[in-house]
Design a protein around this motif. Structure first.
Motif, mmCIF file in Angstrom:
data_model
loop_
_atom_site.group_PDB
_atom_site.id
_atom_site.type_symbol
_atom_site.label_atom_id
_atom_site.label_comp_id
_atom_site.label_asym_id
_atom_site.label_seq_id
_atom_site.Cartn_x
_atom_site.Cartn_y
_atom_site.Cartn_z
ATOM 1 N N SER A 40 0.812 -0.883 -0.103
ATOM 2 C CA SER A 40 -0.100 0.172 0.010
ATOM 3 C C SER A 40 1.007 1.604 0.091
ATOM 4 O O SER A 40 0.357 2.794 -0.246
ATOM 5 C CB SER A 40 -0.820 0.164 1.557
ATOM 6 O OG SER A 40 -0.092 -0.094 2.340
ATOM 7 N N SER A 48 0.949 0.007 -6.927
ATOM 8 C CA SER A 48 0.972 -0.179 -5.861
ATOM 9 C C SER A 48 -0.468 -1.644 -5.633
ATOM 10 O O SER A 48 -2.214 -0.454 -6.090
ATOM 11 C CB SER A 48 0.619 0.806 -4.987
ATOM 12 O OG SER A 48 1.907 1.077 -4.168
ATOM 13 N N ILE A 50 -2.281 -3.029 -4.583
ATOM 14 C CA ILE A 50 -2.857 -3.605 -2.988
ATOM 15 C C ILE A 50 -4.005 -4.912 -3.464
ATOM 16 O O ILE A 50 -4.781 -5.223 -2.785
ATOM 17 C CB ILE A 50 -3.654 -2.876 -2.112
ATOM 18 C CG1 ILE A 50 -4.704 -2.243 -3.223
ATOM 19 C CG2 ILE A 50 -2.542 -1.400 -2.332
ATOM 20 C CD1 ILE A 50 -5.761 -1.192 -2.180
ATOM 21 N N GLY A 51 -3.601 -6.042 -4.137
ATOM 22 C CA GLY A 51 -3.984 -7.298 -3.993
ATOM 23 C C GLY A 51 -5.631 -7.502 -4.813
ATOM 24 O O GLY A 51 -6.005 -8.092 -5.022
ATOM 25 N N PHE A 52 -5.521 -6.312 -6.008
ATOM 26 C CA PHE A 52 -6.745 -6.238 -6.452
ATOM 27 C C PHE A 52 -5.894 -6.096 -8.566
ATOM 28 O O PHE A 52 -5.384 -5.706 -8.773
ATOM 29 C CB PHE A 52 -7.339 -4.638 -6.640
ATOM 30 C CG PHE A 52 -8.090 -4.287 -4.895
ATOM 31 C CD1 PHE A 52 -7.771 -3.133 -4.644
ATOM 32 C CD2 PHE A 52 -9.337 -5.677 -4.783
ATOM 33 C CE1 PHE A 52 -8.917 -3.394 -3.684
ATOM 34 C CE2 PHE A 52 -10.330 -4.952 -3.814
ATOM 35 C CZ PHE A 52 -9.583 -3.852 -3.376
ATOM 36 N N PHE A 55 -6.005 -3.130 -10.543
ATOM 37 C CA PHE A 55 -5.360 -2.145 -9.979
ATOM 38 C C PHE A 55 -4.390 -1.956 -10.898
ATOM 39 O O PHE A 55 -3.788 -0.990 -11.376
ATOM 40 C CB PHE A 55 -5.122 -2.087 -8.824
ATOM 41 C CG PHE A 55 -6.108 -1.240 -7.844
ATOM 42 C CD1 PHE A 55 -6.178 -0.501 -6.723
ATOM 43 C CD2 PHE A 55 -6.979 -1.521 -8.243
ATOM 44 C CE1 PHE A 55 -6.660 -0.202 -5.857
ATOM 45 C CE2 PHE A 55 -8.250 -0.715 -7.083
ATOM 46 C CZ PHE A 55 -8.179 0.333 -6.264
ATOM 47 N N GLN A 86 -6.328 -9.408 0.348
ATOM 48 C CA GLN A 86 -7.155 -8.889 -0.880
ATOM 49 C C GLN A 86 -8.114 -8.213 0.556
ATOM 50 O O GLN A 86 -8.906 -8.464 0.961
ATOM 51 C CB GLN A 86 -7.981 -10.603 -1.498
ATOM 52 C CG GLN A 86 -8.621 -9.648 -2.447
ATOM 53 C CD GLN A 86 -9.481 -10.950 -3.418
ATOM 54 O OE1 GLN A 86 -9.988 -11.746 -2.190
ATOM 55 N NE2 GLN A 86 -9.220 -11.026 -4.605
ATOM 56 N N THR A 87 -8.436 -7.524 -0.316
ATOM 57 C CA THR A 87 -9.553 -5.697 0.564
ATOM 58 C C THR A 87 -9.121 -5.386 1.471
ATOM 59 O O THR A 87 -9.585 -5.248 2.036
ATOM 60 C CB THR A 87 -10.752 -6.454 0.421
ATOM 61 O OG1 THR A 87 -10.919 -7.635 1.352
ATOM 62 C CG2 THR A 87 -11.540 -7.788 -1.342
#
Lengths: 101, 238
Positions: A40, A48, A50-52, A55, A86-87
């Motif tokens: 993050s 970045s 962040i697990g998506f 993104f 994730q999330t």
């Protein structure tokens, strides 16, 4: 590990070695210390996500997070960004609520 | 390994990527660290905080790192009791009991904490859940068609322990106000506990269990309590 930037880290380490051995100075109290940071945090030129997966469409970061600038100013070597869940570990019964905490 | 969650607004949090809308009333995040020794935790904290983080991030307070000498007097240590909805695994219970025994053996004053329902782990986690879910939701996962990882797909939540602290059908502003009151009451109860029991520190489990198999961890109740409280009590000994 989510993002790695080892070539930049090695270049940075060489620069810090030159400061210490060549010029006899340290950049700061964390001189030469490798520090991993969560995905993050933003590092210029690095994504970045962040697990998506979605993104991945975003461009790489255009600037450093505040703490990243501080760590570099203190002499640290940044080399990798590590996974976040994730999330960010939060999902509601009715859907997903990504939240940073 | 040592994990450390600092007080909010100390280690600069700014400039990160998040999937959520910013500025909504809710839980405050805190940037903490993992290190292999307590000396390293102190090195990181003191170095970053004495590095004037306010110059880099407006949310970081400009208070120097406090170097504290506790002296020889014994501490008053409050011990958080197990929440019946979140029972502790035997290894954690044993670890806590051993810690209490060792501390009592050194002459520290141990106080088992009796918490009201409205300051319990269960209730505070429901306050946290409502704060985390009342706002608008953007589904970044569905946007790519990727699946949820299995631990996320289980939708672990604390709502099995009781109702929403605030009626979920209220309008947004009423929800914000009522959640504020619920959280404030929770913090006030803990302030009273801290002062009445003359606590210097609270000893509590960080989780119900030790490490679980990959991708099975759910909701973190015992740490969420401290995220919700976000208080700035200090050790009266100092």
């Amino acid at each position: 590990m989510t993002e790695t930037f080892f070539p930049q880290a090695l270049e940075r380490a060489r620069f810090l070695d030159e400061c210490l051995q060549g010029e006899g100075r340290v950049v700061g109290p964390l001189h030469g210390l490798p520090v991993s940071i969560k995905d993050s945090f933003c590092v210029k030129g690095v994504q970045s996500t962040i697990g998506f997966v979605s993104f991945l469409e975003h461009p790489p970061s255009s600037s450093n997070s505040a703490l990243v600038d501080m760590l570099l100013g203190l002499g640290a070597v940044l080399y990798v960004k590590t996974n976040v869940p994730q999330t960010m570990m939060v999902s509601a019964v009715h859907g997903l609520q990504p939240y940073v905490y | 390994m040592y994990g450390f969650k600092p007080t909010t607004d100390r280690i600069p949090f700014g400039g990160q990527v998040s999937g959520a809308m910013e500025g909504l009333p809710g839980l405050k995040p805190s940037a903490g660290l993992l290190a292999t020794s307590l000396d390293d935790v102190e090195l990181f904290m003191s170095t970053v905080i004495d590095g004037d983080p306010w110059r880099y991030d407006v949310t970081a307070v400009a208070t120097p790192w406090q170097r504290v000498d506790l002296g020889p007097s014994p501490l008053t240590i409050g011990v958080l009791s197990e929440d019946p909805h979140y029972p502790l695994h035997p290894s954690i219970r044993r670890c806590l009991q051993n810690a209490v025994k060792a501390l009592a053996g050194k002459g520290h004053h141990i106080v088992p904490l009796h918490v009201a329902p409205e300051q319990s782990v269960s209730y505070s986690n429901r306050v946290a859940f409502q704060y985390l879910t009342y706002g608008p939701h953007v589904d970044h996962v569905a946007a790519s068609g990727e699946p949820l990882v299995s631990s996320v797909a289980k939708f672990a939540s604390p709502m099995f322990t009781g109702p929403f602290p605030v009626n979920p059908d209220l309008d947004v502003f009423s929800t914000i106000e009522q959640l504020h009151r619920a959280k404030h009451r929770l913090c006030e109860l803990w302030r009273q506990t801290w002062l009445q029991d003359k606590l210097d520190v609270i000893l509590a489990p960080a989780a119900q269990c030790t490490a679980v198999p990959h991708d099975t961890f759910g909701w973190p109740p015992y740490t969420m309590l401290w995220n919700v409280l976000d208080v700035r009590f200090t050790c009266p000994q100092v």
